[in-house]
Design a protein around this motif. Structure first.
Motif, PDB file in Angstrom:
ATOM      1  N   ILE A   5       0.855  -1.188   0.000  1.00 34.81           N
ATOM      2  CA  ILE A   5       0.000   0.000   0.000  1.00 34.81           C
ATOM      3  C   ILE A   5       0.889   1.236   0.000  1.00 34.81           C
ATOM      4  N   VAL A   6       0.724   2.084  -1.002  1.00 36.26           N
ATOM      5  CA  VAL A   6       1.487   3.325  -1.087  1.00 36.26           C
ATOM      6  C   VAL A   6       0.745   4.388  -0.281  1.00 36.26           C
ATOM      7  N   VAL A   7       1.480   5.031   0.614  1.00 29.50           N
ATOM      8  CA  VAL A   7       0.903   6.054   1.485  1.00 29.50           C
ATOM      9  C   VAL A   7       1.683   7.358   1.346  1.00 29.50           C
ATOM     10  N   THR A   8       1.033   8.443   1.752  1.00 26.59           N
ATOM     11  CA  THR A   8       1.700   9.733   1.817  1.00 26.59           C
ATOM     12  C   THR A   8       1.544  10.286   3.218  1.00 26.59           C
ATOM     13  N   GLY A   9       2.572  10.970   3.660  1.00 24.27           N
ATOM     14  CA  GLY A   9       2.520  11.692   4.925  1.00 24.27           C
ATOM     15  C   GLY A   9       2.782  13.155   4.645  1.00 24.27           C
ATOM     16  N   LYS A  10       2.020  14.019   5.305  1.00 19.60           N
ATOM     17  CA  LYS A  10       2.172  15.456   5.081  1.00 19.60           C
ATOM     18  C   LYS A  10       2.427  16.158   6.411  1.00 19.60           C
ATOM     19  N   ARG A  11       3.391  17.032   6.392  1.00 22.31           N
ATOM     20  CA  ARG A  11       3.670  17.929   7.512  1.00 22.31           C
ATOM     21  C   ARG A  11       3.975  19.265   6.860  1.00 22.31           C
ATOM     22  N   GLY A  12       3.048  20.196   6.984  1.00 21.25           N
ATOM     23  CA  GLY A  12       3.189  21.478   6.294  1.00 21.25           C
ATOM     24  C   GLY A  12       3.202  21.242   4.800  1.00 21.25           C
ATOM     25  N   SER A  13       4.220  21.770   4.125  1.00 21.30           N
ATOM     26  CA  SER A  13       4.303  21.584   2.669  1.00 21.30           C
ATOM     27  C   SER A  13       5.131  20.353   2.297  1.00 21.30           C
ATOM     28  N   GLU A  35       2.105  -0.944 -12.346  1.00 22.42           N
ATOM     29  CA  GLU A  35       0.667  -0.922 -12.580  1.00 22.42           C
ATOM     30  C   GLU A  35      -0.088  -0.999 -11.260  1.00 22.42           C
ATOM     31  N   TYR A  36      -1.208  -0.267 -11.187  1.00 26.07           N
ATOM     32  CA  TYR A  36      -2.056  -0.341 -10.008  1.00 26.07           C
ATOM     33  C   TYR A  36      -2.565  -1.775  -9.862  1.00 26.07           C
ATOM     34  N   GLY A  37      -2.508  -2.293  -8.670  1.00 27.66           N
ATOM     35  CA  GLY A  37      -2.892  -3.685  -8.433  1.00 27.66           C
ATOM     36  C   GLY A  37      -1.701  -4.621  -8.557  1.00 27.66           C
ATOM     37  N   GLY A  38      -0.542  -4.086  -8.950  1.00 28.63           N
ATOM     38  CA  GLY A  38       0.659  -4.897  -9.062  1.00 28.63           C
ATOM     39  C   GLY A  38       1.845  -4.255  -8.354  1.00 28.63           C
ATOM     40  N   ILE A  39       1.615  -3.088  -7.725  1.00 28.96           N
ATOM     41  CA  ILE A  39       2.708  -2.379  -7.060  1.00 28.96           C
ATOM     42  C   ILE A  39       3.304  -3.270  -5.978  1.00 28.96           C
ATOM     43  N   THR A  40       4.617  -3.284  -5.944  1.00 26.95           N
ATOM     44  CA  THR A  40       5.357  -4.174  -5.061  1.00 26.95           C
ATOM     45  C   THR A  40       6.461  -3.396  -4.348  1.00 26.95           C
ATOM     46  N   PRO A  41       6.933  -3.878  -3.218  1.00 26.99           N
ATOM     47  CA  PRO A  41       8.007  -3.156  -2.526  1.00 26.99           C
ATOM     48  C   PRO A  41       9.368  -3.290  -3.206  1.00 26.99           C
ATOM     49  N   ILE A  42       9.487  -4.199  -4.134  1.00 29.00           N
ATOM     50  CA  ILE A  42      10.761  -4.419  -4.829  1.00 29.00           C
ATOM     51  C   ILE A  42      10.823  -3.462  -6.016  1.00 29.00           C
ATOM     52  N   GLY A  43      11.805  -2.569  -6.005  1.00 33.35           N
ATOM     53  CA  GLY A  43      11.963  -1.647  -7.129  1.00 33.35           C
ATOM     54  C   GLY A  43      11.322  -0.287  -6.935  1.00 33.35           C
ATOM     55  N   LEU A  44      10.917   0.018  -5.720  1.00 39.51           N
ATOM     56  CA  LEU A  44      10.365   1.348  -5.447  1.00 39.51           C
ATOM     57  C   LEU A  44      11.487   2.384  -5.443  1.00 39.51           C
ATOM     58  N   PHE A  74      -3.748   7.206   2.085  1.00 42.37           N
ATOM     59  CA  PHE A  74      -3.407   6.383   0.940  1.00 42.37           C
ATOM     60  C   PHE A  74      -3.082   7.317  -0.226  1.00 42.37           C
ATOM     61  N   ALA A  75      -2.029   7.006  -0.955  1.00 40.18           N
ATOM     62  CA  ALA A  75      -1.662   7.838  -2.104  1.00 40.18           C
ATOM     63  C   ALA A  75      -2.705   7.673  -3.203  1.00 40.18           C
ATOM     64  N   PRO A  76      -3.016   8.752  -3.918  1.00 40.09           N
ATOM     65  CA  PRO A  76      -3.934   8.620  -5.050  1.00 40.09           C
ATOM     66  C   PRO A  76      -3.372   7.617  -6.069  1.00 40.09           C
ATOM     67  N   MET A  77      -4.252   6.819  -6.655  1.00 37.48           N
ATOM     68  CA  MET A  77      -3.845   5.760  -7.578  1.00 37.48           C
ATOM     69  C   MET A  77      -2.954   6.294  -8.703  1.00 37.48           C
ATOM     70  N   ASP A  78      -3.367   7.360  -9.355  1.00 34.38           N
ATOM     71  CA  ASP A  78      -2.597   7.888 -10.486  1.00 34.38           C
ATOM     72  C   ASP A  78      -1.196   8.296 -10.062  1.00 34.38           C
ATOM     73  N   GLU A  79      -1.080   8.895  -8.891  1.00 34.89           N
ATOM     74  CA  GLU A  79       0.226   9.331  -8.412  1.00 34.89           C
ATOM     75  C   GLU A  79       1.094   8.139  -8.021  1.00 34.89           C
ATOM     76  N   ALA A  80       0.491   7.129  -7.377  1.00 25.80           N
ATOM     77  CA  ALA A  80       1.246   5.929  -7.003  1.00 25.80           C
ATOM     78  C   ALA A  80       1.799   5.232  -8.249  1.00 25.80           C
ATOM     79  N   VAL A  81       0.999   5.113  -9.274  1.00 26.16           N
ATOM     80  CA  VAL A  81       1.421   4.482 -10.527  1.00 26.16           C
ATOM     81  C   VAL A  81       2.537   5.294 -11.186  1.00 26.16           C
ATOM     82  N   ALA A  82       2.366   6.610 -11.265  1.00 23.38           N
ATOM     83  CA  ALA A  82       3.361   7.465 -11.910  1.00 23.38           C
ATOM     84  C   ALA A  82       4.696   7.443 -11.164  1.00 23.38           C
TER      85      ALA A  82
END
Length: 181
Positions: A65-73, A118-127, A105-113
């Motif tokens: 699962i790709v996530v984002t964390g925000k603190r200020g900008s 591919e969405y549904g195939g994102i893996t921790p290997i190669g991030l 959770f990161a938006p799908m389009d941003e996670a893919v980009a």
């Protein structure tokens, strides 16, 4: 029931997204040798559908699962790996790990980009190398885990201990909570 033809990942690079194949090739031999890949029906890439169709135990399904964390900008991306039988603790544990005021959770389009996968195939290997990868401690105990291959048409299989030993991985106790029935 379709049969999975599992091959050593280094011999099946054509099944993997380019960043995944490159990352596996760069691993030490003892880690890379524990990773296999198999072609699957892309329509069955989601964990529950894959498990049912291929007879793979749901207990071995690990979701990235790709996530984002925000603190200020400041925005931080990370990947969290949890078992299919658990739910990621985004609002407490992930937020704390990222040192963020807000985690989601990161938006799908941003996670893919950002991953090149591919969405549904994102893996921790190669991030991306700057991303932390948090693995729930339950995943590291699974003898035969299945994760994405960077594409929906394949899966990667590896012991949870190998997954926990990958670069940029931090094993976290309590990253996820059991799904209540």
């Amino acid at each position: 029931m379709p049969i999975l033809q599992r091959l050593p990942a280094l011999q099946a690079v054509d099944l993997l997204a380019a960043p995944v194949a490159q990352a596996i090739a760069a691993l030490p031999a003892d880690l890379a040798s524990g990773i296999e890949a198999a072609a699957i029906d892309p329509e069955l890439a989601d964990t529950a559908a894959f498990s049912e169709a291929y007879g793979f135990p749901l207990a071995g399904g690990a979701n990235c699962i790709v996530v984002t964390g925000k603190r200020g900008s400041d925005v931080t991306f990370a990947a969290c790996i949890v078992l299919a039988s658990t739910r990621l603790d985004v609002n407490r544990t992930v937020k704390q790990l990222l040192g963020a005021r807000k985690a989601s959770f990161a938006p799908m389009d941003e996670a893919v980009a950002r991953t090149g996968m591919e969405y549904g195939g994102i893996t921790p290997i190669g991030l991306p190398a700057e991303w932390p990868v948090y693995v729930d401690s339950r995943v590291s105990e699974v003898p035969d885990a299945v994760i994405g291959a960077g594409v929906r048409g394949a899966k990667v299989f590896l012991p949870g201990a190998v997954l926990a030993a990958l670069p940029h991985v931090e094993v976290v106790e309590g990253l996820a909570n059991p799904v209540e029935a």
